[in-house]
Design an enzyme around this catalytic site. Structure first.
Site, short mmCIF file in Angstrom:
data_model
loop_
_atom_site.label_atom_id
_atom_site.label_comp_id
_atom_site.label_asym_id
_atom_site.label_seq_id
_atom_site.Cartn_x
_atom_site.Cartn_y
_atom_site.Cartn_z
CB CYS A 150 -0.87 0.02 1.24
SG CYS A 150 -1.72 -1.52 1.52
CE LYS A 173 6.97 -8.16 -17.07
NZ LYS A 173 8.22 -8.09 -16.31
CG HIS A 212 11.12 -34.53 -20.94
ND1 HIS A 212 11.46 -35.85 -21.10
CD2 HIS A 212 12.10 -33.83 -21.54
CE1 HIS A 212 12.61 -35.95 -21.74
NE2 HIS A 212 13.02 -34.72 -22.03
NE ARG A 237 4.41 1.48 -1.68
CZ ARG A 237 5.64 1.13 -1.33
NH1 ARG A 237 6.66 1.65 -1.95
NH2 ARG A 237 5.85 0.30 -0.34
CE LYS A 244 7.79 -1.15 -10.52
NZ LYS A 244 8.01 -2.01 -11.69
CD GLU A 302 10.56 -10.66 -17.07
OE1 GLU A 302 10.37 -11.42 -16.11
OE2 GLU A 302 10.25 -9.45 -17.04
CG ASN A 335 2.79 -0.71 3.30
OD1 ASN A 335 2.31 -1.79 2.98
ND2 ASN A 335 3.91 -0.25 2.79
C1 F6R Z 1 6.90 -8.42 -12.61
C2 F6R Z 1 7.51 -7.75 -11.48
C3 F6R Z 1 7.65 -8.52 -10.21
C4 F6R Z 1 8.87 -8.04 -9.43
C5 F6R Z 1 8.93 -8.72 -8.06
C6 F6R Z 1 10.17 -8.31 -7.29
O1 F6R Z 1 6.86 -7.60 -13.74
O2 F6R Z 1 7.86 -6.60 -11.55
O3 F6R Z 1 7.70 -9.89 -10.44
O4 F6R Z 1 10.02 -8.33 -10.16
O5 F6R Z 1 7.80 -8.38 -7.33
O6 F6R Z 1 10.21 -6.93 -7.10
P1 F6R Z 1 11.55 -6.19 -6.71
O7 F6R Z 1 12.47 -6.30 -7.88
O8 F6R Z 1 11.14 -4.77 -6.44
O9 F6R Z 1 12.10 -6.88 -5.51
#
Ligand code: F6R
Length: 615
Positions: A2, A492, A511, A27, A610, A488, A100
């Site tokens: 948060c 995404k 497999h 966030r 985020k 990745e 938070n």
């Molecule tokens: C996906 C993404 C998340 C972060 C993960 C770690 O696009 O951004 O998987 O990579 O939450 O976050 P950090 O790098 O801030 O520790």
């Protein structure tokens, strides 16, 4: 998770708070709210939905005053409802709080407070926190000038779990209190005003002077002063640090989404990650903040990487790079697993954590566990002054600039760049020759331009996205260092378009996952490495034989025959040490365009936040 902002000063708090909150929305964005103090009572607006809706509501509710707190939520305890959104106000109307984190013993405290007659309005742990402060406040000496702060301090002694909080009291129009344990909190020192926030981005438009709270600290912002103390009331002189962010870096500009902006910022981001980090003879890399000498690094016989999500994928690439160029064995762990696993580690292991935000709770806990066991630790992260950066023995800042889009793009490629430089540095301390070092540095110096070249595929990728946007399932295949890029790519796509996607090592597909292959399940193959080109062609044949559409990513000099693939995206040829960076770009653009064409909220995908600061 948060986002929190608090304000105390001479100006109207609401517009300042809401502007900060907009910048923190990445966030968490389930619901949002604000409360201010006017004539010793709280004015509050809160609702489910985005901050833009809160701005309208607060204006309708005429939320005013020069002291206030606000919050954007990512739900942990209790569903997404207006009642559960923050701020909360205590049963007696004395305390308002935003939080938070997660309070682990909230049920027993709630039971206790209920036994004293407190009635709860929400299902949250935060309301329990708020009411416990009010409970202690009522018991403190009414004539004490520190009554409010003391009641918060007393409450913290009973709270188990994690928190970053901002609190105001109806009787104290000149005081804003904050505290942290496990969730970030900073103080911003502006002109005739003080702010509290969970993240620098919330206050950067008002001040670049900040004080970071440590775990176990409380802060009282009162009469223009910052009073920092610990739980047991030890004072600490605030250490004011200067933030060197440019506000424009976190603005959207002409781009429709932060994600697209950040994809296109990658040439600049990696340039900044590399700036000043090559040795004078241009055959190696150098890093200022490792706090570990070349002699000590030569004693290291294993590296353990810990991270989460996209950063974990970067670690997997780091494993290939470091083993290939430095010949040091590398292991990669999910931070959330490492922290609870008693993994036997050799005493000469170097533990490296990666985190864009520097606040991910699992990564932080893995770092603490490694430190507790006495291992040398390094952090690679993008947020100057973050908790992880401050906790690690040494580190490398990414300098990629603020990343706002929830799906990580430029922070990922900046991590790959730094890992590539680290592989070079460690390699040059061991067996990598001067000539190989020269070629490696030359390749890295070309990287920003090559990224610029690669970004020219944008229109071609958009066409591919239009063709496949309605798919329900998708497989990403790659071998060796392209396997993490396949992972990745799948991450995404699933996180922003909600399409089910999986990444697999191309040969491993036989497999099991081959059972999924059918004409409704497109397969994206990273066929970029010349040395295993033939193997990749065989893997593609296996998929083709089962009717799946094939989208290949290939390098200029090794394209695939047109009759083998349905669509092909070509990226420039390059040195192997930077190939993972270039190969990531089609993955980013493809998921961006597909999500956008499906009408998804690209920058704020559902259920995500985020920075994951809860377990
Ligand atoms: C996906 C993404 C998340 C972060 C993960 C770690 O696009 O951004 O998987 O990579 O939450 O976050 P950090 O790098 O801030 O520790």
């Amino acid at each position: 998770m948060c986002g929190i902002v608090g304000y105390i000063g001479n100006r109207e708090a609401t517009p300042i708070l809401l502007e900060g909150l907009k910048r923190l929305e990445y966030r968490g964005y389930d619901s949002s709210g604000i409360s201010t103090l006017v004539d010793r009572s709280f004015k509050m607006s809160k609702q489910t939905g985005r901050v833009a809706d809160l701005v309208r509501l607060a204006s309708k509710d005429r939320v005013s005053g020069t002291l206030g707190i606000c919050h954007t939520r990512w739900a942990t305890h209790g569903g997404v409802t207006k009642e559960n959104s923050h701020p909360h106000i205590s049963f007696d109307g004395k305390i308002s709080l935003v939080h938070n984190g997660v309070i682990e013993n909230y049920l027993s405290i709630k039971k206790f407070l209920e036994s004293t007659g407190v009635e709860f309005q929400s299902e949250t742990d935060t309301e329990v926190f708020c009411n416990l402060i009010a409970y202690h406040y009522a018991k403190e000496d009414e004539s004490s000038p520190t009554r409010f702060l003391d009641s918060v301090r007393r409450t913290l002694k009973h709270i188990e779990g994690t928190y970053g909080i901002a609190v105001i009291c109806a009787d104290c129009p000149n005081e804003l209190v904050g505290a942290r344990k496990g969730s970030p909190l900073i103080v911003g020192i502006g002109e005739d005003e003080l702010l509290l926030a969970s993240d620098v981005s919330a206050i950067i438009s008002r001040t670049t002077n900040v004080v970071y709270l440590n775990d176990g600290e409380l802060v009282s912002l009162k009469d223009g002063k910052v009073n920092l103390t610990t739980w047991d009331d030890q004072e600490r002189t605030p250490d004011i640090q200067q933030i060197n962010w440019d506000i424009e870096e976190s603005e959207l500009g002409d781009y429709p989404h932060y994600m697209l902006k950040e994809i296109f910022e990658q040439p600049e981001a990696v340039t900044n990650s590399m700036r000043g980090r090559f040795s004078d003879d241009r055959s190696s890399a150098k890093f200022g903040g490792l706090n570990i000498s070349p002699q000590e690094l030569r004693q290291i016989d294993r590296i353990l990487f810990c991270a989460c999500g996209t950063a974990w994928h970067a670690c997997l690439v780091g494993e290939y790079l470091i083993e290939r160029y430095a010949r040091i064995p590398v292991e990669v762990e999910y931070a959330s697993e490492f922290r609870y696993r008693n993994a036997p580690l050799d005493k000469n292991t170097l533990v490296i954590v990666l985190s864009q935000s520097g606040e991910t709770i699992d990564t932080l806990a893995a770092l603490s566990e490694a430190k507790r066991k006495g291992f040398r630790t390094l952090a690679i992260n993008n947020s100057v002054g973050s908790t992880i950066a401050r906790e690690a023995d040494g580190g490398i800042y990414q300098h990629a600039g603020p990343e706002v889009g929830v799906a990580s793009t430029k922070a990922f490629t900046s991590q790959l760049t730094i890992l590539s430089m680290l592989a070079l540095y460690l390699g040059r301390l061991r067996d990598l020759s001067y000539q190989e070092g020269i070629e490696y540095v030359d390749a890295l110096e070309k990287l920003p331009n090559l990224i610029g070249e690669t970004l020219k595929i944008n229109d071609a990728v958009l066409k591919v996205a239009e063709k496949y946007k309605d798919m329900q399932d998708c497989l990403f295949l790659g071998r060796q260092d392209m396997f993490p890029i396949a992972l990745e790519g799948a991450l995404k796509l699933k996180e922003i378009s909600y399409i089910h996607a999986e990444g697999y090592p191309a040969a491993e597909m036989k497999h099991g996952p081959i059972a999924l292959i059918c004409k409704e399940c497109p397969v994206i193959v990273l066929a970029t490495q010349p040395d295993i080109h033939g193997k990749l062609v065989s893997n593609i044949q296996e998929v083709k034989a089962r009717g799946a559409p094939i989208i290949a990513v290939a390098c200029e000099s090794t394209p695939l025959p047109d009759d083998l693939v349905d669509d092909q995206i070509i990226i420039p040829d390059c040195h192997r040490s930077i190939l993972p960076v270039l190969a990531s770009i089609p993955m980013q653009l493809l998921s961006y365009h597909i999500a956008n064409l499906r009408g998804c909220d690209v920058d704020k995908p559902r259920n995500l936040a985020k920075s994951v600061t809860v377990e």
